[in-house]
Structure formats: C-alpha cells, structure tokens
Motif scaffolding. Structure first.
Motif, PDB file in Angstrom:
ATOM      1  N   LEU A  50      37.892  47.475  33.781  1.00  0.00           N
ATOM      2  CA  LEU A  50      37.125  47.236  35.004  1.00  0.00           C
ATOM      3  C   LEU A  50      36.767  48.594  35.606  1.00  0.00           C
ATOM      4  O   LEU A  50      37.653  49.414  35.863  1.00  0.00           O
ATOM      5  CB  LEU A  50      37.985  46.431  35.996  1.00  0.00           C
ATOM      6  CG  LEU A  50      37.458  46.258  37.420  1.00  0.00           C
ATOM      7  CD1 LEU A  50      36.121  45.520  37.435  1.00  0.00           C
ATOM      8  CD2 LEU A  50      38.481  45.495  38.277  1.00  0.00           C
ATOM      9  N   PHE A 112      38.240  38.968  41.206  1.00  0.00           N
ATOM     10  CA  PHE A 112      38.176  39.293  39.773  1.00  0.00           C
ATOM     11  C   PHE A 112      39.108  38.333  39.035  1.00  0.00           C
ATOM     12  O   PHE A 112      40.070  37.827  39.620  1.00  0.00           O
ATOM     13  CB  PHE A 112      38.657  40.738  39.528  1.00  0.00           C
ATOM     14  CG  PHE A 112      37.781  41.785  40.166  1.00  0.00           C
ATOM     15  CD1 PHE A 112      36.519  42.061  39.647  1.00  0.00           C
ATOM     16  CD2 PHE A 112      38.207  42.492  41.289  1.00  0.00           C
ATOM     17  CE1 PHE A 112      35.702  43.026  40.228  1.00  0.00           C
ATOM     18  CE2 PHE A 112      37.392  43.452  41.883  1.00  0.00           C
ATOM     19  CZ  PHE A 112      36.139  43.718  41.346  1.00  0.00           C
ATOM     20  N   ASP A 113      38.851  38.129  37.723  1.00  0.00           N
ATOM     21  CA  ASP A 113      39.800  37.342  36.931  1.00  0.00           C
ATOM     22  C   ASP A 113      41.174  38.007  37.058  1.00  0.00           C
ATOM     23  O   ASP A 113      41.273  39.231  37.000  1.00  0.00           O
ATOM     24  CB  ASP A 113      39.389  37.320  35.451  1.00  0.00           C
ATOM     25  CG  ASP A 113      38.112  36.512  35.240  1.00  0.00           C
ATOM     26  OD1 ASP A 113      37.762  35.731  36.147  1.00  0.00           O
ATOM     27  OD2 ASP A 113      37.474  36.680  34.183  1.00  0.00           O
ATOM     28  N   SER A 114      42.210  37.185  37.204  1.00  0.00           N
ATOM     29  CA  SER A 114      43.562  37.748  37.389  1.00  0.00           C
ATOM     30  C   SER A 114      44.149  38.201  36.070  1.00  0.00           C
ATOM     31  O   SER A 114      44.006  37.508  35.063  1.00  0.00           O
ATOM     32  CB  SER A 114      44.534  36.703  37.920  1.00  0.00           C
ATOM     33  OG  SER A 114      44.236  36.398  39.169  1.00  0.00           O
ATOM     34  N   ALA A 142      43.996  42.275  39.241  1.00  0.00           N
ATOM     35  CA  ALA A 142      43.097  42.130  38.080  1.00  0.00           C
ATOM     36  C   ALA A 142      43.709  42.745  36.817  1.00  0.00           C
ATOM     37  O   ALA A 142      43.263  42.466  35.698  1.00  0.00           O
ATOM     38  CB  ALA A 142      41.755  42.790  38.391  1.00  0.00           C
TER      39      ALA A 142
END
Ligand SMILES: C[S@@+](CC[C@H](N)C(=O)[O-])C[C@H]1O[C@@H](n2cnc3c(N)ncnc32)[C@H](O)[C@@H]1O
Length: 289
Positions: A50, A112-114, A142
């Motif tokens: 990220l 955000f996707d965990s 994240a």
C-alpha cells in the motif's frame, strides 16, 4: 496554507496541479531519496503493498515492477489531479508488473482491506493528517501481523539547504509568513523524531526505527544544461513546489517574477557542472505491526 483550506482542497487545487505538472522533475530530483526508501522497505516479490499519499505514482509504479505479475499494489491519495497523472503513467510504465489500484481516498479514515498488506510505504505522503495517531492506527490495520511500514519524511527546515537557501532569497520580497504550528499537518510535522516515535507507538506499532538520511539533491531538470538554464530550471522547481512556493501563494505576478529572477541569480552562482545541488535532510522511518 490558509487555516480554512483543508488538505483535500489544497492538494486538489493549485498545489495539486503544480505537483502534477512537475511530476517528471519531482521524480528526478527525489530519485536519490526514492532509492533509500526502496532499499529500506526491501519489498518482496508477490507481497502486497500500500503506497500512501502516492501523488503522481512514481513509488507505486516502482513497487509494481519490484513485485512482478503476481503481486498487488494499492496506491491512495486525496488529489484528483495527481491520481489522473498516476493512472496515465501506470498504463504505460507498469506493464508486466503487479496491477496497481489507484484510489482517491483519505488514508486517515479509508476502510482499507484489513490485514492484507505486507508493506505500507510512503515518500513524503504521511505528514498531512489531522489526527496522525488515528491515521497510523488505520494504516496498521491494513498490514498483516509482522508487516512493515516504511516512509520518508523531512527533518527540520533549518537542516534542508534546498529549502533554506531559496527561502532566504525570497523572504525579503514577501510579508513575514505566519509560523506554522509544529503539531499541525504540513511538511515538517515529523521533523522531531520523538514525535514520530510517540505517534507510531500510540498507533500500536512496534520495533520503530528512525534513521537520519542526508543527500544532495540536483534541483530541476538541470543535468548537463548550461549554467543559466540549470539555474532557471532549479529556481522554477523550488518556487513551484514545497515550502518556498507557499511563501508566494498569495503574491501577484510581479513579486513572483522578482522572486524567480533573484533565486535564479543566486542559483547561477552555485551551479556546478551544469546543475544546482543542495542538501536535503530526511528521516527514514520503519515500524512493524
Ligand atoms: C508531498 S506530496 C508527495 C507525493 C508523492 N508521494 C511523491 O513523493 O511524489 C504529499 C501527497 O500526500 C497526499 N495526501 C495528503 N493528505 C493525504 C491523506 N489524508 N490521504 C491520502 N493522501 C494524502 C497529497 O495529495 C500529496 O499527493
């Protein structure tokens, strides 16, 4: 920046347009620092990344190449103009690399996707949060357990000659600037390493290291140019971007032109081998979830 201007407005307004216009020279000037970031992050192929405050996408594209076809990069920014440049560049420059999902999102609050990213990286994109502890706690969520955050931020203004030298030339030409609060969002938010450590620890990070980095930056697109051209290009760079540009934000064209001429004259005296080189001082910060 005026107190009423939010970071989102700032980076979607004139500042975002200037950064978007100067993407090529920003990436060239910051190249030695980008090397440090990538060496420090040591991204692993296939490990999702990220990129926070990705701007015009230089680091996201580089991460995509490092990761290769089976990896995944998500790159977040609040600036529409910068994301537009990033998407255009990635379509040409990240071919064959990991796919990059550019998202217009506030990294402080975006869901955000965990626990999916092995790395969170940022080149000067994490100093602009209203609530830094909340923002870093959000980024920590994240990361996979054991995943790492690696970012670059500026040391104090006084240690960055690439800013203090042109700033000293411009200051007599403009009204005294308002001092910016040290704990507010801005380029020097993390100038104090104790502040960085405290914020990251409060956000739940472990194994925090803060390493000083000093590099000379070759300003503007000045490689190999004649002295006058190199000085002009370097003057344009510092006056369009970063803290010195903020001094000129509310000034008319005449003051801007006087500032440009004065900085170019100063830089012409400093130019060597077709370029203007001045020192930059940053922190390379690393922490683990
Ligand atoms: C100094 S620029 C750095 C851009 C890019 N990383 C580079 O090195 O070229 C800071 C970036 O952070 C972005 N930014 C500021 N606040 C943000 C936030 N809350 N969430 C996501 N991006 C943010 C800005 O839009 C801008 O692109």
């Amino acid at each position: 920046m005026a107190e009423t201007t939010t970071q989102r407005e700032y980076w979607n307004g004139d500042a975002g347009e200037r950064w978007a216009r100067n993407q090529r020279s920003i990436d060239a000037v910051f190249a030695p620092l980008t090397e440090i970031l990538f060496t420090g992050a040591a991204l692993r192929p296939d490990a999702p990344v990220l990129d926070v405050g990705c701007g015009a996408g230089d680091c996201a594209i580089r991460a995509s190449r490092v990761l290769g076809g089976r990896g995944r990069v998500v790159a977040a920014d609040v600036s529409g103009p910068l994301l537009a440049v990033a998407r255009e560049r990635a379509a040409l420059e990240a071919l064959g690399g990991a796919p990059i999902g550019f998202i217009e999102a506030d990294a402080q609050t975006h869901a955000f996707d965990s626990a999916v990213f092995e790395h969170v990286i940022s080149r000067f994109g994490v100093m602009f949060f209203d609530d830094s502890v909340a923002a870093f706690a959000n980024l920590r969520r994240a990361l996979v357990p054991g995943g790492r955050l690696t970012f670059l931020c500026w040391r104090p203004l006084a240690e960055n000659a690439w800013i203090t030298v042109p700033r000293a030339v411009v200051l007599p030409l403009v009204p005294e600037p308002e001092p910016s609060p040290p704990d507010g969002p801005g380029p020097f938010r993390f100038a104090d390493p104790e502040v960085i450590g405290g914020i990251l620890a409060a956000a739940g990070f472990l194994d925090i290291t803060v390493e000083p980095i000093d590099r000379d930056l070759r300003l503007g697109l000045s490689g190999g140019a004649a002295t006058g051209e190199a000085a002009d290009s370097a003057a344009r760079f510092v006056l369009e971007l970063g803290p010195v540009s903020r001094l000129l934000r509310d000034q008319d064209d005449e003051v801007r032109e006087r500032a440009r001429t004065a900085v170019a004259a100063d830089f012409a005296r400093r130019a060597e081998a077709g370029g203007v080189q001045l020192g930059a001082a940053c922190w390379l910060v690393s922490a683990m979830r």
